[in-house]
Design an enzyme around this catalytic site. Structure first.
Site, PDB file in Angstrom:
ATOM      1  CG  PHE A 162       2.860  -2.011   5.981  1.00 57.06           C
ATOM      2  CD1 PHE A 162       3.410  -1.112   5.087  1.00 57.06           C
ATOM      3  CD2 PHE A 162       2.838  -1.684   7.324  1.00 57.06           C
ATOM      4  CE1 PHE A 162       3.956   0.090   5.529  1.00 57.06           C
ATOM      5  CE2 PHE A 162       3.373  -0.485   7.769  1.00 57.06           C
ATOM      6  CZ  PHE A 162       3.937   0.407   6.872  1.00 57.06           C
TER       7      PHE A 162
ATOM      8  N   GLY B 290       1.064   5.530   5.048  1.00 63.08           N
ATOM      9  CA  GLY B 290       2.405   5.903   5.470  1.00 63.08           C
ATOM     10  C   GLY B 290       3.375   6.228   4.364  1.00 63.08           C
TER      11      GLY B 290
ATOM     12  CB  ILE C 240      12.548   9.180  -7.026  1.00 59.96           C
ATOM     13  CG1 ILE C 240      13.259   7.866  -7.352  1.00 59.96           C
ATOM     14  CG2 ILE C 240      12.205   9.257  -5.546  1.00 59.96           C
ATOM     15  CD1 ILE C 240      12.421   6.621  -7.089  1.00 59.96           C
TER      16      ILE C 240
ATOM     17  N   PRO D  39      12.317  12.019  -3.104  1.00 58.17           N
ATOM     18  CG  PRO D  39      14.225  12.796  -4.168  1.00 58.17           C
ATOM     19  CD  PRO D  39      12.808  13.179  -3.864  1.00 58.17           C
TER      20      PRO D  39
ATOM     21  CE  LYS E 212      11.022   0.556 -12.955  1.00 57.69           C
ATOM     22  NZ  LYS E 212      11.804  -0.547 -13.589  1.00 57.69           N
ATOM     23  N   GLY E 213       6.499   1.218  -9.132  1.00 60.08           N
ATOM     24  CA  GLY E 213       6.231   0.887  -7.739  1.00 60.08           C
ATOM     25  C   GLY E 213       7.501   0.705  -6.935  1.00 60.08           C
TER      26      GLY E 213
ATOM     27  CD  GLU F 194       3.636  -4.250  -1.488  1.00 58.01           C
ATOM     28  OE1 GLU F 194       4.186  -4.923  -0.596  1.00 58.01           O
ATOM     29  OE2 GLU F 194       2.434  -3.968  -1.491  1.00 58.01           O
TER      30      GLU F 194
END
Length: 719
Positions: free
Chosen positions: A243, A470, A607, A610, A679-680, A683
């Site tokens: 992360f 992850g 997505i 999911p 899309k991201g 975060e």
């Protein structure tokens, strides 16, 4: 065949992980492996006047002790181009190159021995005397300095203005709030500690390292040791959580490589839990002022947000703290200011939602305060200030379904049952509060490459030098490849984490699916075209495929593709959005807070999986809960050290802390950002969670806590 992209497929790497077959950096075991331990500085500033390693060298099993007195002098060449994961300016720690001490916990020696226990014991025998210097261990905002020109070029400059005079507009506003918010220093504490195994053999260097960017480790070793890129290979198939902490190449990697070359054998260097607080980065302590001015009906007239962050004395770590405040809401007059306080500490680094989570905490709590003053529902205030275009550069959004996130999220959460007055809802003796916040994070796309190879047995291997810490890169890219090739999942294998594979940028910043996905798809399309030309096949389902490959005399057929964004990245503002809702129960006698529910509605484009996407979001929710209620480094200003540098006293959420977690994805896709429409997301999952909880605590108690974490002592005196 139904589309595999969009299906909730379980992790293809899951069986390897749960059965122990997945190999992490510290578990690689080349022949003749030796073990290393670090000797650390015990002062925060000054120099070494004397270092004695005699006792350590005589200890059982010790092969070598390296300090600045006998370590090789390394070239540490200049950057051809500073990597995006490096601090914007300054010079990285040159490990064991001189006697200078820049922070407490700095590596000042390394011991190599036959076993880990022998190395750690010997490291404790090294004796050091210092000449201390004045240390900067207090976070003193009066010492803050503007960010540099280099930071400004990355959009993190000392000041930015939109529209007119924000200060005058604030002064003239009918309703206003002006408050101070504190985000403490936080640490990653991933399951897998950082570790490096280095081996020099026949002039070739192989490194097994916990990293989110194998290509960057290779380039850093080339730069630091002055060797050719062809002589370095970096391998890392699995990452046990990172992360952001594994984006940079930290000094322990250089130490492992140096020690291996000097001792002539492979060396493993694994950081202890305590060393993770000093040898890798952290989310920096940040203090912010937010001043909002609005008309009586709720339209923002002024938005001022000033942030002061923590950095080291030797590098400038400037993060995107003020990016979200610059784009979230429409406001005619906005001013942001960003300054840094250099301290004798190791350098901070990105940590899930870097900058955005910090800036949103202050902004979203301030918006809640403004809504209370205006006697407006917090969602209504946000809707009235919805930005039809990105305010930062006055660009259209590539896509923006934030209004749908508010609507769908509120419906699923049951926001309508919220009564506006604080302390007006109860469950028995417990005070009940409902809070919400907006989530915003950048959604970039990077250049990437991939290869696809048809093997003689009819399976296809797809490769890219990306990573998987992850979020499910293995699975998502297998889905994209299999979907493109028209094959079932078992006939496709995706491989990553090797610097000999096609090049990829860092695995961070919620960029991987949007960047690697198009490269994988294009490589598979190129492979199909090549197979069609060479074998005359229009699909890979031919029952005699293996026979055709053999008859054609091929052992394999390979195709390669490069993919990158175009001019669209300059013509559109590309962000992901979300609306976060939280319910808390607060004990009025003890001030303890229990988060009973968190619900998030997310706009992340298409997505791919999911199930994995939900996993990312609930992980972000749990991290945000820790940010809100538990996490924070206890900084000892006398010693310049983290007093709770362990998992016993640095508190993180556990299963018993977690209530109901609900995730919904707003339907949509963003073909302007990525050909896959994604899309991201990762975060974004943490962004907005802490302020939603903080706002819920205020609604439950009437107590506004502006300094995280929200611990019982900050509430009980007011209850």
């Amino acid at each position: 065949m139904s589309s595999l992209v969009g299906s909730p497929i379980s992790r293809v790497d899951g069986p390897a992980k749960v059965t122990g077959r997945a190999t992490y950096a510290a578990e690689f075991h080349p022949d003749g492996l030796t073990y290393a331990a670090i000797v650390e500085s015990s002062i925060s500033a000054g120099s070494i006047s004397h270092i004695d390693s005699t006792l350590a060298e005589r200890a059982p099993g010790v092969l070598m002790v390296l300090t600045f007195l006998n370590a090789p002098k390394l070239p540490y060449g200049p950057y051809k181009q500073r990597p995006a994961v490096e601090p914007v300016s300054g010079e990285a720690l040159r490990v064991l190159q001189d006697a200078e001490i820049k922070f407490s916990g700095q590596p000042i020696g390394v011991v190599v021995a036959q076993t880990q226990t022998q190395a750690e014991y010997a490291a404790s025998l090294v004796r050091v005397r210092y000449v201390p210097a004045k240390s900067l261990t207090h976070f003193d905002s009066d010492r803050s300095v503007p960010t540099s020109e280099a930071a400004a070029k990355k959009g993190r400059g000392p000041e930015a203005r939109q529209g007119g005079d924000a200060d005058e507009a604030f002064h003239q506003a009918a309703v206003k709030i002006d408050a101070h918010y504190v985000q403490p220093r936080e640490h990653h504490n991933a399951m897998e500690p950082h570790a490096t195994v280095a081996e020099w053999k026949d002039g070739q260097l192989t490194i097994w390292d916990k990293t989110q960017w194998v290509d960057n480790v290779r380039e850093e070793m080339v730069r630091i040791f002055g060797i050719s890129a062809d002589s370095v290979r970096v391998i890392n198939p699995f990452v046990g959580g990172a992360f952001g902490s594994s984006l940079r190449t930290w000094p322990h990697v250089t130490l492992a490589v140096m020690a291996s070359r000097q001792v002539g054998r492979p060396v493993r260097l694994e950081l202890t839990r305590r060393q993770l607080y000093y040898s890798t980065g952290f989310r920096p302590h940040t203090e912010q002022r937010v001043a909002l001015g609005a008309q009586h009906e709720g339209h923002l007239q002024a938005h001022i947000q000033e942030a002061i962050g923590q950095t080291s004395t030797y590098e400038e770590f400037a993060e995107a703290t003020l990016d979200a405040p610059a784009v979230t809401y429409a406001c005619e007059n906005r001013r942001t200011s960003y300054r840094l306080v250099p301290m004798n500490t190791n350098t901070p680094c990105p940590m899930r939602g870097p900058g955005h989570a910090t800036g949103l905490f202050a902004q979203e709590v301030a918006m809640d305060e403004l809504a209370a003053l205006l006697k407006l529902d917090p969602i209504q205030l946000r809707l009235r200030n919805f930005a039809e275009r990105s305010p930062k550069k006055d660009l259209p959004w590539s896509s923006n379904a934030l209004q749908d996130c508010y609507r769908i999220g509120a419906e699923r959460f049951g926001w309508e049952r919220r009564t506006p007055e604080p302390r007006s809802m109860r469950a028995g003796r417990q005070l009940v509060g409902l809070g919400m916040a907006t989530a915003v994070n950048t959604a970039p796309r990077y250049p990437a490459s991939a290869s696809a190879t048809l093997l003689a047995d009819g399976t296809v291997v797809v490769r890219s030098a990306t990573s998987d810490m992850g979020p499910g890169t293995y699975t998502a890219m297998t889905q994209v490849a299999a979907d493109t090739l028209g094959l079932p999942l078992p006939r496709v294998r995706f491989e990553l984490g090797d610097s000999t594979f096609p090049k990829a940028e860092e695995h961070g910043g919620s960029t991987t699916t949007a960047s690697i996905g198009p490269a994988v798809r294009e490589a598979c399309v190129a492979l199909l075209a090549k197979i069609s030309n060479m074998l005359g096949l229009s699909a890979l389902f031919a029952p005699d495929l293996q026979d055709k490959i053999k008859l054609a005399g091929f052992s394999q057929i390979e195709a390669h593709s490069d993919s990158k964004p175009g001019e669209e990245k300059n013509r559109y503002a590309m962000y992901s959005f979300g609306a976060i809702f939280a319910e808390v129960h607060v004990d009025p006698d003890f001030g303890t807070v229990r988060v009973t529910r968190i619900s998030g509605a997310y706009d992340a484009g298409r997505i791919v999986n999911p199930k994995l996407a939900r996993s990312q979001c609930i992980g972000g929710m749990i991290g945000g809960l820790g940010m809100a209620l538990l996490e924070g480094a206890e900084w000892d200003t006398r010693l310049g050290r983290v007093a709770n540098a362990n998992l016993a006293e640095y508190l993180v959420p556990v299963c018993a802390d977690i209530g109901e977690l609900d995730v919904v994805f707003v339907p949509g896709e963003d073909k302007l950002l990525s050909p896959l429409g994604v899309k991201g997301l990762a975060e974004l999952g943490l962004c907005g969670v802490a302020p939603a909880i903080a706002n819920a605590v205020w609604h439950a108690t009437g107590v506004r806590v502006r300094e995280l974490p929200i611990t019982p002592d900050k509430l009980i005196v007011y209850l």
